[in-house]
Design an enzyme around this catalytic site. Sequence first.
Site, PDB file in Angstrom:
ATOM      1  N   LYS A 172       0.828  -1.215   0.000  1.00  0.00           N
ATOM      2  CA  LYS A 172       0.000   0.000   0.000  1.00  0.00           C
ATOM      3  C   LYS A 172       0.862   1.263   0.000  1.00  0.00           C
ATOM      4  O   LYS A 172       0.557   2.244  -0.691  1.00  0.00           O
ATOM      5  CB  LYS A 172      -0.927  -0.006   1.215  1.00  0.00           C
ATOM      6  CG  LYS A 172      -1.764   1.273   1.409  1.00  0.00           C
ATOM      7  CD  LYS A 172      -2.727   1.501   0.255  1.00  0.00           C
ATOM      8  CE  LYS A 172      -3.474   2.834   0.382  1.00  0.00           C
ATOM      9  NZ  LYS A 172      -4.334   2.910   1.564  1.00  0.00           N
ATOM     10  N   LYS A 241       0.920  11.499   5.585  1.00  0.00           N
ATOM     11  CA  LYS A 241       1.236  10.400   6.495  1.00  0.00           C
ATOM     12  C   LYS A 241       1.684   9.164   5.724  1.00  0.00           C
ATOM     13  O   LYS A 241       2.660   8.504   6.077  1.00  0.00           O
ATOM     14  CB  LYS A 241       0.018  10.098   7.367  1.00  0.00           C
ATOM     15  CG  LYS A 241       0.173   8.921   8.318  1.00  0.00           C
ATOM     16  CD  LYS A 241      -0.480   7.646   7.793  1.00  0.00           C
ATOM     17  CE  LYS A 241      -1.972   7.794   7.646  1.00  0.00           C
ATOM     18  NZ  LYS A 241      -2.606   6.519   7.183  1.00  0.00           N
TER      19      LYS A 241
END
Length: 301
Positions: A172, A241
Amino acid sequence: MTGKTLGFIGVGRMGAHMSRRLVAAGNKVVVYDADPRALQRATSEGASAAHSPADVASQAEIVLVSLPTPDIVKAVALASNGVVAGSKAQIFIDLSTTGPRVAIEVANGLAEKGIVAVDAPVSGGPSGADKGTLAVMVSGPKHLTGELMPILGVIGKVFWVGEQPGLGQTMKLCNNLLSATAIAITSEALVMGTKAGLDPAVMLDVINAGSGRNTATADKFPRCVLPRKFDFGFATELLYKDVRLCLEEAERLGVPMIVGNAVRQLVGIAKALKGGDSDITQIVQPVEQWAGVEVKPGERR
């Protein structure tokens, strides 16, 4: 698997769509969210409400979570009122983006209570969650992935990437670095062309017919930037993030990230100037501001 009660923790921008799809598929779904409004919305769509993560894990054999940060995922999984304190949960499926180290920590902590952790971050944004077309990147026991297909297949297309906890997270992070890079470099290219006198709508047509095509030129810019809507539905703070986690993991592995660090800088600038809650398509705006143009049809110099 479809006869088991499902738990879903975190029914916000992404989780709301996924939990709704699970309910619509005929599953009994128990939900929890720290935001009462999100919880009320989910119950109005057929789910039942729980009082805490532990309460969810005391009603559901399988608990899915979709949460914004690694610290929140860790707390929901392992805190005193977390999933680990439930009496019924057997499987924990993390659809969030936490990075591999947190995924491993959560898996080890839950394993002490006999709960199997499955790493299953998703990609495709709120529209993909709504349509059930997300890419679901699963790491965990391969036989269990097959057994979970009736559930995960409702959310999107499932890819098993390995047995080791955290591999789904690594996949991811690589994906999101590419996505962030596409937005960043498309911002610079479209602003440059606009300032030179090109129509950005024509630019996108040309790029999408050629070798420069990417997710930003194909979707985000024509749908969200040119009409000045900036409504893709994913916060700049969360993308920052994800990029940060990717670069930290790359550093741990000894992999240079020269372009990745430049992308982090631009995303960070957008977060500082436009706010953490700004839409990721607003990353173009600091570049526009410096150049003195806006990427919209008819904006020529």
